[in-house]
Design a protein around this motif. Structure first.
Motif, short mmCIF file in Angstrom:
data_model
loop_
_atom_site.label_atom_id
_atom_site.label_comp_id
_atom_site.label_asym_id
_atom_site.label_seq_id
_atom_site.Cartn_x
_atom_site.Cartn_y
_atom_site.Cartn_z
N HIS A 6 6.54 1.98 -3.35
CA HIS A 6 7.80 1.55 -2.76
C HIS A 6 8.24 0.16 -3.24
N LYS A 7 7.39 -0.46 -4.08
CA LYS A 7 7.70 -1.78 -4.65
C LYS A 7 7.91 -2.85 -3.57
N ARG A 8 7.18 -2.71 -2.49
CA ARG A 8 7.36 -3.64 -1.36
C ARG A 8 6.10 -3.72 -0.52
N VAL A 9 5.70 -4.94 -0.19
CA VAL A 9 4.53 -5.17 0.66
C VAL A 9 4.98 -5.25 2.12
N ASN A 51 -5.61 -5.37 2.32
CA ASN A 51 -4.50 -4.59 1.76
C ASN A 51 -3.70 -5.38 0.73
N ILE A 52 -3.47 -6.65 1.00
CA ILE A 52 -2.74 -7.48 0.04
C ILE A 52 -3.54 -7.59 -1.25
N GLY A 53 -4.84 -7.78 -1.13
CA GLY A 53 -5.68 -7.85 -2.32
C GLY A 53 -5.64 -6.56 -3.13
N GLU A 54 -5.68 -5.42 -2.44
CA GLU A 54 -5.63 -4.13 -3.12
C GLU A 54 -4.30 -3.97 -3.85
N PHE A 55 -3.21 -4.40 -3.22
CA PHE A 55 -1.88 -4.32 -3.84
C PHE A 55 -1.83 -5.19 -5.10
N LEU A 56 -2.26 -6.45 -4.98
CA LEU A 56 -2.22 -7.35 -6.12
C LEU A 56 -3.11 -6.85 -7.25
N ALA A 57 -4.24 -6.24 -6.90
CA ALA A 57 -5.14 -5.70 -7.92
C ALA A 57 -4.47 -4.58 -8.70
N LEU A 58 -3.74 -3.72 -8.00
CA LEU A 58 -3.03 -2.63 -8.67
C LEU A 58 -1.94 -3.15 -9.60
N VAL A 59 -1.15 -4.10 -9.12
CA VAL A 59 -0.08 -4.65 -9.95
C VAL A 59 -0.68 -5.37 -11.16
N HIS A 60 -1.73 -6.13 -10.93
CA HIS A 60 -2.42 -6.83 -12.02
C HIS A 60 -2.91 -5.82 -13.04
N GLY A 61 -3.48 -4.72 -12.55
CA GLY A 61 -3.97 -3.68 -13.45
C GLY A 61 -2.87 -3.05 -14.27
N LEU A 62 -1.74 -2.76 -13.63
CA LEU A 62 -0.61 -2.18 -14.35
C LEU A 62 -0.09 -3.13 -15.42
N GLY A 99 4.56 -9.96 -7.72
CA GLY A 99 4.16 -8.56 -7.89
C GLY A 99 5.30 -7.61 -7.60
N GLU A 100 6.03 -7.86 -6.52
CA GLU A 100 7.18 -7.02 -6.17
C GLU A 100 8.25 -7.09 -7.26
N LYS A 101 8.50 -8.29 -7.77
CA LYS A 101 9.50 -8.44 -8.83
C LYS A 101 9.07 -7.73 -10.10
N TRP A 102 7.78 -7.81 -10.41
CA TRP A 102 7.28 -7.12 -11.61
C TRP A 102 7.51 -5.62 -11.50
N LEU A 103 7.20 -5.06 -10.35
CA LEU A 103 7.36 -3.62 -10.15
C LEU A 103 8.83 -3.19 -10.27
N LYS A 104 9.74 -4.05 -9.80
CA LYS A 104 11.16 -3.72 -9.87
C LYS A 104 11.74 -3.90 -11.27
N ALA A 105 11.11 -4.77 -12.05
CA ALA A 105 11.64 -5.07 -13.38
C ALA A 105 10.99 -4.25 -14.48
N ASN A 106 9.88 -3.59 -14.19
CA ASN A 106 9.14 -2.87 -15.22
C ASN A 106 8.97 -1.40 -14.86
#
Length: 213
Positions: A159-162, A122-133, A182-189
């Motif tokens: 939800h911008k949170r793991v 799940n962590i890998g899937e989350f990081l992959a999505l943020v990396h993709g964005l 990744g969480e910071k990127w989602l909150k800042a972008n």
């Protein structure tokens, strides 16, 4: 006579993967709406089942042999081919984890990160999505969709949170730094790229799949 040991697969839960006790499985499904899980009589069967789909094992015993399904070409017409697809692979739970993103249509790899010593799928899937964005933002493609086959990771991004049960340690300190970034990127972008659920049951494995079935 000693009770035979069982192994538990959680396809949808707080954490997904193969767990070697009912107590460990309960931690992943408790309080999780529509959790998907099943027990198997051996680790080999459980790991094979985890790499498949929950629906393949409904109504089966513990043979671990999934039902064969034909992939409808008509159904595949619903895929947005002009997109990227992301996926992660994890050997164990936790275990060595890596993730990547590919061009959905060609399968050409766009990025690949890892492996990390101690992570979860799940962590890998989350990081992959943020990396993709972040990648799509960098190349100025604000409308290109991203496919993922992980509802959990999609929820974390939304939800911008793991929300992981993995404990921070010296072995995964780098990974937790990436999670925080990744969480910071989602909150800042802001982004408007659609994050779409890959329909594995109808379309087969996501193009970013690592092919370790």
């Amino acid at each position: 006579m000693a009770k035979k040991k069982k192994y538990y697969v959680v396809w949808e839960g707080n954490e997904t993967g193969v767990f070697d006790s009912w107590n460990a499985c309960q931690l992943q499904i408790k309080g999780y709406p529509n959790a998907r899980y099943k027990s198997f009589s051996s680790r080999e069967e459980a790991e094979a089942a985890y790499r498949g789909n929950f629906s393949d094992f409904i109504g089966q015993g513990h043979s671990g042999v999934p039902k064969k399904k034909a992939i409808s070409e008509a159904a595949r017409q619903n895929i947005v081919w002009k997109s990227i697809a992301v996926d992660a692979a994890c050997s164990g739970n936790p275990g060595a984890m890596e993730y990547r993103g590919v061009d959905t249509q060609s399968g050409d790899q766009i990025f690949h990160v890892g492996p990390f010593r101690q992570g979860t799928n799940n962590i890998g899937e989350f990081l992959a999505l943020v990396h993709g964005l972040a990648y799509l933002q960098k190349i100025n493609q604000p409308d290109l969709p991203i496919y993922s086959d992980s509802r959990t990771a999609m929820s974390w991004v939304r939800h911008k949170r793991v929300k992981t049960n993995l404990k921070r340690s010296s072995a995964n300190a780098q990974l937790f730094e990436l999670i925080e970034r990744g969480e910071k990127w989602l909150k800042a972008n802001t982004y408007r790229n659609p994050i779409l659920k890959w329909n594995t049951e109808e379309w087969g494995e996501i193009p970013a799949d690592f092919g370790r079935k």
